[in-house]
Write a protein that holds these residues in place. Sequence first.
Motif, PDB file in Angstrom:
ATOM      1  N   THR A   1       0.842  -1.204   0.000  1.00 54.06           N
ATOM      2  CA  THR A   1       0.000   0.000   0.000  1.00 54.06           C
ATOM      3  C   THR A   1       0.872   1.247   0.000  1.00 54.06           C
ATOM      4  O   THR A   1       0.589   2.216  -0.721  1.00 54.06           O
ATOM      5  N   MET A   2       1.925   1.238   0.792  1.00 51.21           N
ATOM      6  CA  MET A   2       2.836   2.373   0.829  1.00 51.21           C
ATOM      7  C   MET A   2       3.503   2.581  -0.533  1.00 51.21           C
ATOM      8  O   MET A   2       3.633   3.713  -1.001  1.00 51.21           O
ATOM      9  N   ALA A   3       3.908   1.488  -1.157  1.00 50.29           N
ATOM     10  CA  ALA A   3       4.558   1.596  -2.468  1.00 50.29           C
ATOM     11  C   ALA A   3       3.590   2.103  -3.524  1.00 50.29           C
ATOM     12  O   ALA A   3       3.958   2.921  -4.375  1.00 50.29           O
ATOM     13  N   ARG A   4       2.352   1.625  -3.490  1.00 52.06           N
ATOM     14  CA  ARG A   4       1.338   2.102  -4.444  1.00 52.06           C
ATOM     15  C   ARG A   4       1.089   3.597  -4.285  1.00 52.06           C
ATOM     16  O   ARG A   4       0.790   4.300  -5.257  1.00 52.06           O
TER      17      ARG A   4
ATOM     18  N   LEU B   1       7.445   4.824  -0.987  1.00 47.07           N
ATOM     19  CA  LEU B   1       8.682   4.056  -0.841  1.00 47.07           C
ATOM     20  C   LEU B   1       9.631   4.229  -2.030  1.00 47.07           C
ATOM     21  O   LEU B   1      10.634   3.517  -2.113  1.00 47.07           O
ATOM     22  N   ASP B   2       9.329   5.151  -2.923  1.00 44.73           N
ATOM     23  CA  ASP B   2      10.215   5.387  -4.059  1.00 44.73           C
ATOM     24  C   ASP B   2      11.611   5.759  -3.570  1.00 44.73           C
ATOM     25  O   ASP B   2      11.767   6.647  -2.710  1.00 44.73           O
ATOM     26  N   ASP B   3      12.614   5.073  -4.100  1.00 47.06           N
ATOM     27  CA  ASP B   3      14.014   5.303  -3.733  1.00 47.06           C
ATOM     28  C   ASP B   3      14.287   5.052  -2.254  1.00 47.06           C
ATOM     29  O   ASP B   3      15.223   5.621  -1.672  1.00 47.06           O
ATOM     30  N   LYS B   4      13.465   4.209  -1.639  1.00 45.05           N
ATOM     31  CA  LYS B   4      13.644   3.832  -0.235  1.00 45.05           C
ATOM     32  C   LYS B   4      13.947   2.345  -0.130  1.00 45.05           C
ATOM     33  O   LYS B   4      13.636   1.565  -1.027  1.00 45.05           O
ATOM     34  N   LYS B   5      14.534   1.949   0.995  1.00 50.00           N
ATOM     35  CA  LYS B   5      14.656   0.534   1.325  1.00 50.00           C
ATOM     36  C   LYS B   5      13.381   0.090   2.020  1.00 50.00           C
ATOM     37  O   LYS B   5      12.774   0.853   2.773  1.00 50.00           O
ATOM     38  N   ALA B   6      12.980  -1.154   1.785  1.00 50.84           N
ATOM     39  CA  ALA B   6      11.757  -1.662   2.399  1.00 50.84           C
ATOM     40  C   ALA B   6      11.818  -3.181   2.479  1.00 50.84           C
ATOM     41  O   ALA B   6      12.681  -3.828   1.881  1.00 50.84           O
ATOM     42  N   THR B   7      10.870  -3.733   3.218  1.00 48.16           N
ATOM     43  CA  THR B   7      10.708  -5.179   3.262  1.00 48.16           C
ATOM     44  C   THR B   7       9.230  -5.500   3.230  1.00 48.16           C
ATOM     45  O   THR B   7       8.383  -4.620   3.423  1.00 48.16           O
ATOM     46  N   ILE B   8       8.911  -6.762   2.973  1.00 50.83           N
ATOM     47  CA  ILE B   8       7.533  -7.233   2.955  1.00 50.83           C
ATOM     48  C   ILE B   8       7.587  -8.736   3.208  1.00 50.83           C
ATOM     49  O   ILE B   8       8.646  -9.360   3.072  1.00 50.83           O
ATOM     50  N   HIS B   9       6.468  -9.319   3.590  1.00 50.64           N
ATOM     51  CA  HIS B   9       6.431 -10.751   3.870  1.00 50.64           C
ATOM     52  C   HIS B   9       7.032 -11.538   2.709  1.00 50.64           C
ATOM     53  O   HIS B   9       6.805 -11.223   1.542  1.00 50.64           O
ATOM     54  N   TRP B  10       7.825 -12.563   3.029  1.00 48.98           N
ATOM     55  CA  TRP B  10       8.570 -13.288   1.987  1.00 48.98           C
ATOM     56  C   TRP B  10       7.675 -13.835   0.885  1.00 48.98           C
ATOM     57  O   TRP B  10       8.084 -13.923  -0.271  1.00 48.98           O
TER      58      TRP B  10
END
Length: 333
Positions: free
Chosen positions: A125-128, A132-141
């Motif tokens: 949702t954050m990416a949409r 999160l543009d040009d950011k590091k992030a993670t999400i469930h594998w």
Amino acid sequence: MPPRHATATTAAEEKPQRFVFVLLENFTLLSFASAIESLRIANRMADRRIYDWIVVGEGGETVPCSAGAQFKLDGDLGELGRDDTVMLCGGIDVQAATTKKVLSWLRREARKGLRVGGLCTAAYTMARAGLLDDKKATIHWENQDSFAEEFQDVTLTKSVFVVDGNRMTTAGGTSSIDLMLKLIADGHGEDLANLVADQLIYSSIRTDQDTQRLSVPTRIGVRHPKLSQVIQMMEQAIEEPISPSVLAKNVGMSTRQLERLFRRYLSRSPKRYYMELRLQKARNLLMQTDMSVINVALACGFASPSHFSKCYRAHYDTTPYRERGSHATRLSI
């Protein structure tokens, strides 16, 4: 010398930090509960209210978690203060839960400069929303493959949680605890964070350097270093599969020795195991993205759509097109 958390909290005694938990439809209860319980226990251990929170969502009435329980909301998606911290709580079918209303509200509030976090699958949702543009992030594998395909401006990691500036993401499950313990330690000292961890019977606090999945030996139940190396190479080369002979050479074995190793420990050939990995990724992409079947096939190392469809049907007893159609039908119910 006074406890570290006592000196760190003096500047924050006047006003509690407020968290705004946004429950998306079919959110994961464990991720939400882990986060909010960490705050509750922090208040108790500090013997005062250092944190406040409200629970909101689209419509402002109730929202179901993925386990089916309904949660009463404190309100709709409204105006927030500049000092608030937003925590989006995602779960299954996060694409459907990421509505136009949620995205427009999130973009508007993020422009105020407040901190925004995404628990479990809410990084999607954050990416949409472009946060999160040009950011590091993670999400469930389980969502990593589809996320990487859709959001190429985001640097995706396999960490249990990531903090990049005023953006925070977690991998789901108990990783919410790890993120909240870091925020508690940053704001009120490590002593308080450790007290919270003790209350949660959380004996191993993870950092953003820890990865979310078990090691290959633990996952497959086999501790054979060369087998683990080969499987890691397979997992990292799904789009352009490596031949068994090259895999064997890379770990100093013959192709026949590699074949025997897989038969002995995994009851299948290297080729079969590799195929299952590729088909598993394909299924994730079909169910979590709107990529065309042809593009899914290419992303999983199949040069021919017909060969992809044949292999998929043999493994899952349905075609990629029917899989995509049946998943879309379930989402619309």
